[in-house]
Scaffold this active site. Sequence first.
Site, PDB file in Angstrom:
ATOM      1  N   ASP A  83       0.839  -1.207   0.000  1.00  0.00           N
ATOM      2  CA  ASP A  83       0.000   0.000   0.000  1.00  0.00           C
ATOM      3  C   ASP A  83       0.883   1.269   0.000  1.00  0.00           C
ATOM      4  O   ASP A  83       1.859   1.328  -0.739  1.00  0.00           O
ATOM      5  CB  ASP A  83      -0.983  -0.055   1.184  1.00  0.00           C
ATOM      6  CG  ASP A  83      -2.160   0.890   1.015  1.00  0.00           C
ATOM      7  OD1 ASP A  83      -3.122   0.516   0.328  1.00  0.00           O
ATOM      8  OD2 ASP A  83      -2.104   2.010   1.553  1.00  0.00           O
ATOM      9  N   TYR A 122      -3.548  11.152   0.809  1.00  0.00           N
ATOM     10  CA  TYR A 122      -4.040  11.016  -0.575  1.00  0.00           C
ATOM     11  C   TYR A 122      -4.096  12.369  -1.259  1.00  0.00           C
ATOM     12  O   TYR A 122      -3.730  12.503  -2.421  1.00  0.00           O
ATOM     13  CB  TYR A 122      -5.434  10.369  -0.583  1.00  0.00           C
ATOM     14  CG  TYR A 122      -5.431   8.919  -0.167  1.00  0.00           C
ATOM     15  CD1 TYR A 122      -5.337   8.567   1.172  1.00  0.00           C
ATOM     16  CD2 TYR A 122      -5.499   7.910  -1.106  1.00  0.00           C
ATOM     17  CE1 TYR A 122      -5.326   7.246   1.562  1.00  0.00           C
ATOM     18  CE2 TYR A 122      -5.490   6.575  -0.723  1.00  0.00           C
ATOM     19  CZ  TYR A 122      -5.408   6.256   0.615  1.00  0.00           C
ATOM     20  OH  TYR A 122      -5.391   4.948   0.992  1.00  0.00           O
ATOM     21  N   HIS A 134      -4.406  -7.952  -0.201  1.00  0.00           N
ATOM     22  CA  HIS A 134      -3.727  -6.673  -0.022  1.00  0.00           C
ATOM     23  C   HIS A 134      -2.953  -6.581   1.292  1.00  0.00           C
ATOM     24  O   HIS A 134      -1.894  -5.965   1.353  1.00  0.00           O
ATOM     25  CB  HIS A 134      -4.782  -5.566  -0.083  1.00  0.00           C
ATOM     26  CG  HIS A 134      -4.225  -4.183  -0.061  1.00  0.00           C
ATOM     27  ND1 HIS A 134      -3.475  -3.677  -1.104  1.00  0.00           N
ATOM     28  CD2 HIS A 134      -4.288  -3.196   0.864  1.00  0.00           C
ATOM     29  CE1 HIS A 134      -3.126  -2.429  -0.807  1.00  0.00           C
ATOM     30  NE2 HIS A 134      -3.600  -2.109   0.369  1.00  0.00           N
TER      31      HIS A 134
END
Length: 474
Positions: A241, A387, A444
């Site tokens: 990630d 982000y 993930h």
Amino acid sequence: MSPLTRLLVLVFAIGAGLVYKQLNHFWGDLPVPVLDEQQWWGDEAQPKDYAAYLANSTEIMGNRLVYPEERLEDLAKLLNRTLRLTPPLEGVAFEYGFNSNYLKELVAYWRDDYLPRWRSREVFLWQFNHFTTEIQGLRMHFLHLMAYDENKVGKQHYPVLLLHGWPGSVREFYDLIHLLHQTDLDDNNKYIFNVIVPSLPGYGWSQGTSRTGMGPAQVAIMLRNLMLRLGYNKFFIQGGDWGSILGSHIATLFPQNVLGYHSNMCNNLSPRSMVKGSLASLWPSLFVPNGFEDFFFPKSREFNYLMEESGYFHIQATKPDTIGAALTDNPVGLAAYILEKFSTWTNASYRALPDGGLTRRYKLDALLDNVMIYYLTNSITTSQRLYAEAYTNEQRALRLERVPTNVPTGCARFKGDIMHFLDIQLQDKYKNLIHSTYYPRGGHFAALEVPQVLYKDFIEFVQKVERKFKIPTL
Ligand SMILES: *[C@@H]1O[C@H](CO)[C@@H](O)[C@H](O)[C@H]1NC(C)=O
Ligand SMILES: *[C@@H]1O[C@H](CO)[C@@H](O)[C@H](O)[C@H]1NC(C)=O
Ligand SMILES: *[C@@H]1O[C@H](CO)[C@@H](O)[C@H](O)[C@H]1NC(C)=O
């Protein structure tokens, strides 16, 4: 050749040269950008004598937080409110998001089973040494496990930096930390690592900044400064990630410090890589080892999946504070928002299960530990801002995806992960991709889900680095 043909050939060659130059301008390799390696991120104004501050702010403090009873009672009350959740549509499990029937069950477990045991969860969480230190004006939290001399006898010994992502935390790595730090002497275990596991800035116990502009490149600088502070000039990196992107940035900006970069979510979103990925879909078997085509193809499935699953990304990259306001002091919403990802990103088919398959691969306690870290540290908003900072014009102008990374690189692909990249795409950036693997099981959050598999893969990578690059043990 007639003069006319010669002229045409000449014109064609010049044209091709110009096109190549244009393309290269658009997608060629770029040099490493120069960045401020001591940018100040603290709440206060930057100290006047910054050099003296930097020389002086090197204190490392043990950190063993115990949360006061009121804070937990407060949470118990919030979890005990009558939940006015809207029931799911007929026949719907997790396809519309976290199933509200299951959310009620989860909240009851959290309130009546997990929370009364919180003190023992604290003992579990504090089983490793936690520390904080100040980096560029911000308190940074990390776990740090050092091997004693007697444990190093007969073993290879290296430092490794483990980097988590969103919506994860240091908690994802607990099993992996034990594997990396095994002290027993048996022939199957030739390695002992010093393990450094920071909470990313703005995540968990690491302070978030009050200034704009702290994108992944700036976070990478802070993480590298943490390693230098702890005395590590050469270390391995493992991450998925955001940890994958941050690890890549450290390896790209500071190759002199990185023995090897290993990731369970290697990616390359450069223009050249995207074109290669599309072209490869015309003839997959040329580019993928036999049996693994369905990691990448058909592209239409990947595209649909991204459309269905990337809404959170757009929200957080544009309005992190709005969704942050909805989740702050709202433990039920927070758990739904975070744990939906642990369902879908582990295995997309779990969207069809009424409980999101959450307990198939995880213990509920481990998932709630992670939610508790976000809740108690009130870090959901600051975590989501990463982000937004990753997609500013300034950050994009760095074009780090086009700067080659020369350190030894290892990529483990887990089938259930969000996206996968072909070797020909990765090699475009990672010039020393020496390890590339495929796992049909796992998603993930590999460190939390399949720690043994991830550990074995990482060790294979380290052994390849040793064989090819003759690295010094430390
Ligand atoms: C450095 O730290 C010492 C001890 O904490 C303190 O007395 C001194 O004022 C600090 N110097 C600067 C320049 O911050
Ligand atoms: C939840 O509310 C019920 C009824 O008001 C009460 O009996 C119970 O003790 C509460 N539980 C917690 C954990 O606060
Ligand atoms: C996802 O779940 C399905 C159904 O249980 C299973 O067949 C598949 O192997 C799983 N995929 C991964 C990547 O674990």
